[in-house]
Write a protein that holds these residues in place. Structure first.
Motif, PDB file in Angstrom:
ATOM      1  N   GLU A 198       1.128  -1.565  -0.220  1.00 20.45           N
ATOM      2  CA  GLU A 198      -0.059   0.292   0.027  1.00 20.45           C
ATOM      3  C   GLU A 198       0.770   1.626  -0.038  1.00 20.45           C
ATOM      4  O   GLU A 198       0.725   2.520  -0.760  1.00 20.45           O
ATOM      5  CB  GLU A 198      -0.588  -0.255   1.116  1.00 20.45           C
ATOM      6  CG  GLU A 198      -2.239  -0.686   0.991  1.00 20.45           C
ATOM      7  CD  GLU A 198      -3.008  -0.830   2.190  1.00 20.45           C
ATOM      8  OE1 GLU A 198      -2.869   0.046   3.429  1.00 20.45           O
ATOM      9  OE2 GLU A 198      -3.462  -1.526   3.064  1.00 20.45           O
ATOM     10  N   ARG A 234       1.461   4.215  -2.966  1.00 16.34           N
ATOM     11  CA  ARG A 234       0.602   6.175  -2.258  1.00 16.34           C
ATOM     12  C   ARG A 234       1.854   6.489  -3.402  1.00 16.34           C
ATOM     13  O   ARG A 234       1.659   7.653  -3.375  1.00 16.34           O
ATOM     14  CB  ARG A 234       1.477   6.142  -1.709  1.00 16.34           C
ATOM     15  CG  ARG A 234       0.001   5.258  -0.439  1.00 16.34           C
ATOM     16  CD  ARG A 234      -0.405   6.156   0.946  1.00 16.34           C
ATOM     17  NE  ARG A 234       0.683   5.943   1.965  1.00 16.34           N
ATOM     18  CZ  ARG A 234      -0.023   5.225   3.318  1.00 16.34           C
ATOM     19  NH1 ARG A 234      -0.759   4.805   3.152  1.00 16.34           N
ATOM     20  NH2 ARG A 234       1.034   5.205   4.073  1.00 16.34           N
ATOM     21  N   ARG A 242       0.720   9.460  -3.991  1.00 16.75           N
ATOM     22  CA  ARG A 242      -0.275  10.280  -2.833  1.00 16.75           C
ATOM     23  C   ARG A 242       0.127  10.206  -1.229  1.00 16.75           C
ATOM     24  O   ARG A 242      -0.692   9.482  -1.071  1.00 16.75           O
ATOM     25  CB  ARG A 242      -0.987   9.010  -3.152  1.00 16.75           C
ATOM     26  CG  ARG A 242      -2.265   9.116  -4.768  1.00 16.75           C
ATOM     27  CD  ARG A 242      -3.306   8.779  -4.239  1.00 16.75           C
ATOM     28  NE  ARG A 242      -2.898   7.015  -4.462  1.00 16.75           N
ATOM     29  CZ  ARG A 242      -3.001   5.956  -3.547  1.00 16.75           C
ATOM     30  NH1 ARG A 242      -3.588   6.389  -2.496  1.00 16.75           N
ATOM     31  NH2 ARG A 242      -2.645   5.259  -3.652  1.00 16.75           N
ATOM     32  N   PHE A 243       1.698  10.133  -1.348  1.00 12.84           N
ATOM     33  CA  PHE A 243       2.043   9.899  -0.005  1.00 12.84           C
ATOM     34  C   PHE A 243       1.807  11.466   0.955  1.00 12.84           C
ATOM     35  O   PHE A 243       2.095  12.289  -0.469  1.00 12.84           O
ATOM     36  CB  PHE A 243       3.544   9.907  -0.469  1.00 12.84           C
ATOM     37  CG  PHE A 243       4.496  10.288  -1.593  1.00 12.84           C
ATOM     38  CD1 PHE A 243       5.496  11.757  -0.668  1.00 12.84           C
ATOM     39  CD2 PHE A 243       4.944  10.416  -2.659  1.00 12.84           C
ATOM     40  CE1 PHE A 243       5.519  12.070  -1.072  1.00 12.84           C
ATOM     41  CE2 PHE A 243       5.557  10.843  -3.184  1.00 12.84           C
ATOM     42  CZ  PHE A 243       5.847  12.471  -2.563  1.00 12.84           C
ATOM     43  N   ASP A 292       3.904   9.993   5.154  1.00 18.96           N
ATOM     44  CA  ASP A 292       4.856   8.347   4.931  1.00 18.96           C
ATOM     45  C   ASP A 292       6.961   9.043   4.694  1.00 18.96           C
ATOM     46  O   ASP A 292       6.973   8.607   4.862  1.00 18.96           O
ATOM     47  CB  ASP A 292       4.517   8.483   3.789  1.00 18.96           C
ATOM     48  CG  ASP A 292       2.525   7.924   3.335  1.00 18.96           C
ATOM     49  OD1 ASP A 292       2.662   7.893   4.756  1.00 18.96           O
ATOM     50  OD2 ASP A 292       1.695   8.534   2.850  1.00 18.96           O
TER      51      ASP A 292
END
Length: 106
Positions: free
Chosen positions: A41, A45, A50-51, A55
Motif C-alpha cells: 500500500e 502511494r 499520493r504520499f 509517510d
C-alpha cells in the motif's frame, strides 16, 4: 559511501552524511508507524504520488534507524535535510525502491 546493492541511500542531516536502509526491523517499524495494511500500500502511494509528509518522515526515520542512527522522528523536525523536502521525498522513494528491488534488475 552508500551501497545501493545493500539497499543503502545517503541522507544529509545538518550537513552530516548518514546512511539509511530499510532492514526487516525497520520495515516492521514503518508498517506499525503508518498503520498501513501492507507495505505494498505504501509503495503504491509513492508510485501514484499520493504520499504524505508523514509517510516521508516515517520512511526517513525507519531508514536512518536501519542504517544505525539512534534518533527519533522528533529529531528530524529541527534538522536541515540536504536538498529540502523534495530531496527527502526522493530519498524516501529510493529507500522503498531499493528495499524491494532484486539486485541487477534496476
Amino acid at each position: 559511501m552508500a551501497n545501493p546493492w545493500a539497499g543503502e541511500v545517503a541522507v544529509w542531516l545538518d550537513g552530516h552524511r548518514h546512511v539509511a536502509k530499510l532492514t526487516l526491523g525497520a520495515l516492521a517499524e514503518l508498517e506499525t508507524e503508518l498503520a498501513a495494511g501492507s507495505l505494498i500500500e505504501l509503495v503504491e502511494r509513492f508510485e501514484a504520488a499520493r504520499f504524505s509528509t508523514r509517510d516521508v518522515l516515517a520512511l526517513l526515520v525507519a531508514g536512518l534507524r536501519g542504517g544505525g542512527w539512534q534518533g527519533e522522528a522528533k529529531d528530524l523536525r529541527t534538522v536541515e535535510i540536504g536538498g529540502g523536502p523534495v530531496e527527502a521525498a526522493r530519498v524516501a522513494a529510493e529507500l522503498l525502491a531499493r528495499a524491494f528491488a532484486v539486485p541487477g534488475t534496476k
